[in-house]
Design a protein around this motif. Structure first.
Motif, PDB file in Angstrom:
ATOM      1  N   LEU A   1       0.828  -1.452   0.350  1.00 44.36           N
ATOM      2  CA  LEU A   1       0.294   0.004   0.390  1.00 44.36           C
ATOM      3  C   LEU A   1       0.579   0.737   0.334  1.00 44.36           C
ATOM      4  N   LYS A   2       1.245   1.905   1.044  1.00 44.68           N
ATOM      5  CA  LYS A   2       2.772   2.375   0.831  1.00 44.68           C
ATOM      6  C   LYS A   2       2.978   2.918  -0.210  1.00 44.68           C
ATOM      7  N   ILE A   3       4.004   1.482  -1.282  1.00 46.33           N
ATOM      8  CA  ILE A   3       4.706   1.671  -2.249  1.00 46.33           C
ATOM      9  C   ILE A   3       3.368   2.731  -3.361  1.00 46.33           C
ATOM     10  N   LEU A   4       1.999   1.539  -3.226  1.00 50.74           N
ATOM     11  CA  LEU A   4       1.301   1.905  -4.500  1.00 50.74           C
ATOM     12  C   LEU A   4       0.956   3.220  -4.316  1.00 50.74           C
ATOM     13  N   LYS A   5       0.808   3.946  -3.083  1.00 51.14           N
ATOM     14  CA  LYS A   5      -0.112   5.224  -2.403  1.00 51.14           C
ATOM     15  C   LYS A   5       1.890   6.268  -3.272  1.00 51.14           C
ATOM     16  N   ASN A   6       2.823   5.670  -2.613  1.00 50.30           N
ATOM     17  CA  ASN A   6       4.098   6.589  -2.823  1.00 50.30           C
ATOM     18  C   ASN A   6       4.122   7.187  -3.916  1.00 50.30           C
ATOM     19  N   TYR A   7       4.516   5.855  -5.320  1.00 53.42           N
ATOM     20  CA  TYR A   7       5.084   5.498  -6.253  1.00 53.42           C
ATOM     21  C   TYR A   7       4.006   5.832  -7.221  1.00 53.42           C
ATOM     22  N   ASN A   8       2.811   6.029  -6.588  1.00 58.26           N
ATOM     23  CA  ASN A   8       1.268   6.266  -8.167  1.00 58.26           C
ATOM     24  C   ASN A   8       1.610   4.730  -9.013  1.00 58.26           C
ATOM     25  N   VAL A   9       1.772   3.536  -8.826  1.00 54.98           N
ATOM     26  CA  VAL A   9       1.062   2.731  -9.432  1.00 54.98           C
ATOM     27  C   VAL A   9       0.496   1.624  -8.755  1.00 54.98           C
ATOM     28  N   VAL A  10       0.319   0.869  -9.631  1.00 58.85           N
ATOM     29  CA  VAL A  10      -0.837  -0.653  -9.258  1.00 58.85           C
ATOM     30  C   VAL A  10       0.162  -2.077  -9.069  1.00 58.85           C
ATOM     31  N   PHE A  11      -0.921  -2.929  -8.558  1.00 65.03           N
ATOM     32  CA  PHE A  11      -0.151  -4.169  -8.407  1.00 65.03           C
ATOM     33  C   PHE A  11      -0.047  -5.056  -9.016  1.00 65.03           C
ATOM     34  N   ASN A  12       0.004  -5.848  -9.767  1.00 62.18           N
ATOM     35  CA  ASN A  12      -0.312  -7.219 -10.588  1.00 62.18           C
ATOM     36  C   ASN A  12      -0.301  -8.050 -10.135  1.00 62.18           C
ATOM     37  N   CYS A  13      -1.179  -8.699  -9.411  1.00 61.91           N
ATOM     38  CA  CYS A  13      -0.992  -9.522  -9.087  1.00 61.91           C
ATOM     39  C   CYS A  13      -1.532 -11.144 -10.354  1.00 61.91           C
ATOM     40  N   LEU A  14      -0.820 -11.779  -9.677  1.00 64.88           N
ATOM     41  CA  LEU A  14      -0.923 -13.157 -10.329  1.00 64.88           C
ATOM     42  C   LEU A  14      -1.701 -14.221 -10.983  1.00 64.88           C
ATOM     43  N   ASP A  15      -2.938 -13.963 -10.563  1.00 61.68           N
ATOM     44  CA  ASP A  15      -3.876 -14.410 -10.846  1.00 61.68           C
ATOM     45  C   ASP A  15      -5.310 -13.669 -12.295  1.00 61.68           C
ATOM     46  N   GLY A  16      -3.378 -12.090 -12.537  1.00 68.54           N
ATOM     47  CA  GLY A  16      -4.766 -10.740 -12.747  1.00 68.54           C
ATOM     48  C   GLY A  16      -5.312  -9.438 -12.972  1.00 68.54           C
ATOM     49  N   LYS A  17      -6.209 -10.027 -11.480  1.00 73.73           N
ATOM     50  CA  LYS A  17      -6.205  -8.397 -11.020  1.00 73.73           C
ATOM     51  C   LYS A  17      -5.163  -7.555 -10.719  1.00 73.73           C
ATOM     52  N   ILE A  18      -5.397  -6.450 -10.762  1.00 73.80           N
ATOM     53  CA  ILE A  18      -4.773  -5.838 -11.199  1.00 73.80           C
ATOM     54  C   ILE A  18      -4.829  -4.979  -9.381  1.00 73.80           C
ATOM     55  N   LEU A  19      -4.020  -4.340  -9.023  1.00 75.80           N
ATOM     56  CA  LEU A  19      -4.845  -3.608  -7.898  1.00 75.80           C
ATOM     57  C   LEU A  19      -4.219  -2.243  -7.373  1.00 75.80           C
ATOM     58  N   THR A  20      -5.732  -1.349  -7.347  1.00 72.98           N
ATOM     59  CA  THR A  20      -4.392   0.072  -7.085  1.00 72.98           C
ATOM     60  C   THR A  20      -4.811   0.284  -4.738  1.00 72.98           C
ATOM     61  N   ALA A  21      -4.231   1.224  -5.141  1.00 79.54           N
ATOM     62  CA  ALA A  21      -4.116   2.188  -3.614  1.00 79.54           C
ATOM     63  C   ALA A  21      -5.671   2.058  -2.652  1.00 79.54           C
ATOM     64  N   ASP A  22      -5.789   2.549  -3.405  1.00 79.48           N
ATOM     65  CA  ASP A  22      -7.646   2.271  -3.256  1.00 79.48           C
ATOM     66  C   ASP A  22      -8.332   0.866  -3.194  1.00 79.48           C
ATOM     67  N   GLU A  23      -8.070   0.715  -3.817  1.00 79.92           N
ATOM     68  CA  GLU A  23      -8.866  -1.281  -3.879  1.00 79.92           C
ATOM     69  C   GLU A  23      -8.175  -2.395  -2.533  1.00 79.92           C
ATOM     70  N   LEU A  24      -7.001  -1.782  -2.775  1.00 74.12           N
ATOM     71  CA  LEU A  24      -6.164  -2.695  -1.531  1.00 74.12           C
ATOM     72  C   LEU A  24      -6.267  -1.519   0.104  1.00 74.12           C
ATOM     73  N   GLN A  25      -6.622  -0.478   0.182  1.00 73.81           N
ATOM     74  CA  GLN A  25      -6.775   0.232   1.104  1.00 73.81           C
ATOM     75  C   GLN A  25      -7.793  -0.624   1.792  1.00 73.81           C
ATOM     76  N   LYS A  26      -9.580  -0.533   0.935  1.00 70.65           N
ATOM     77  CA  LYS A  26     -10.721  -1.122   1.023  1.00 70.65           C
ATOM     78  C   LYS A  26     -10.109  -2.451   1.772  1.00 70.65           C
ATOM     79  N   GLN A  27      -9.655  -3.861   0.859  1.00 65.92           N
ATOM     80  CA  GLN A  27      -9.066  -4.939   2.119  1.00 65.92           C
ATOM     81  C   GLN A  27      -8.383  -4.634   2.950  1.00 65.92           C
TER      82      GLN A  27
END
Length: 173
Positions: A26-52
């Motif tokens: 989450l810190k990485i996504l917020k500070n670098y304004n990037v997304v996390f590419n999950c192996l299952d094909g899902k793309i997580l944004t900072a907002d989605e991960l924060q909600k989770q």
């Protein structure tokens, strides 16, 4: 591209390794304004991960593991928040063998996850000069249960995520 650095967050089960690594992501996504590419094909944004993370805190339900990559500048970082069994450590190792610069995963203090990751790191250190760091997870003996100590546990997870984030920042620049 060959993995250059490997970080393993080590602790017994149920000590907050997954939560800490999710907070790091989450810190990485917020500070670098990037997304996390999950192996299952899902793309997580900072907002989605924060909600989770918030939902998992509120319900005290099982923490969902995530595994994938994030690209920062010209570096690829691979993270698997799981590491309590052979399947997960093998998944991490396969991910680390792909085109990544830095790998991060969770491992137990003994047994197959530690043994397999050590074997992988030994092989890569001999062949490519891999830097390998085992980081002990900050934890709190929680004899009274989470309800009485949740805030302190969350704070310890956040502190360790911040420490890991600070360590990684020099690798991204």
């Amino acid at each position: 591209m060959t993995i250059k650095k490997l970080y393993a967050l080590q602790a017994h089960g149920e000590r907050g390794k997954t939560t800490t690594l999710k907070m790091l992501i989450l810190k990485i996504l917020k500070n670098y304004n990037v997304v996390f590419n999950c192996l299952d094909g899902k793309i997580l944004t900072a907002d989605e991960l924060q909600k989770q993370i918030d939902e998992e805190r509120q319900t005290e339900s099982d923490i969902e593991n995530i595994c994938g990559t994030v690209k920062i500048n010209d570096k690829t970082l691979a993270i698997n928040t799981a590491g309590d069994n052979r399947n997960e450590i093998e998944k991490s190792i396969e991910l680390f063998k792909s085109a990544v610069d830095i790998g991060i995963c969770a491992i137990r203090t003994k047994g197959v996850t530690l043994d397999e990751l050590n074997k992988f790191a030994d092989d890569y250190q001999r062949n490519s000069g891999l830097e390998y760091f085992i980081i002990s997870k900050l934890s709190l003996s929680n004899a009274l249960g989470c309800k009485s100590h949740c805030d302190m546990i969350d704070l310890m997870n956040e502190i360790q995520a911040e420490m890991l984030f600070n360590e990684l920042q020099s690798d991204f620049n």
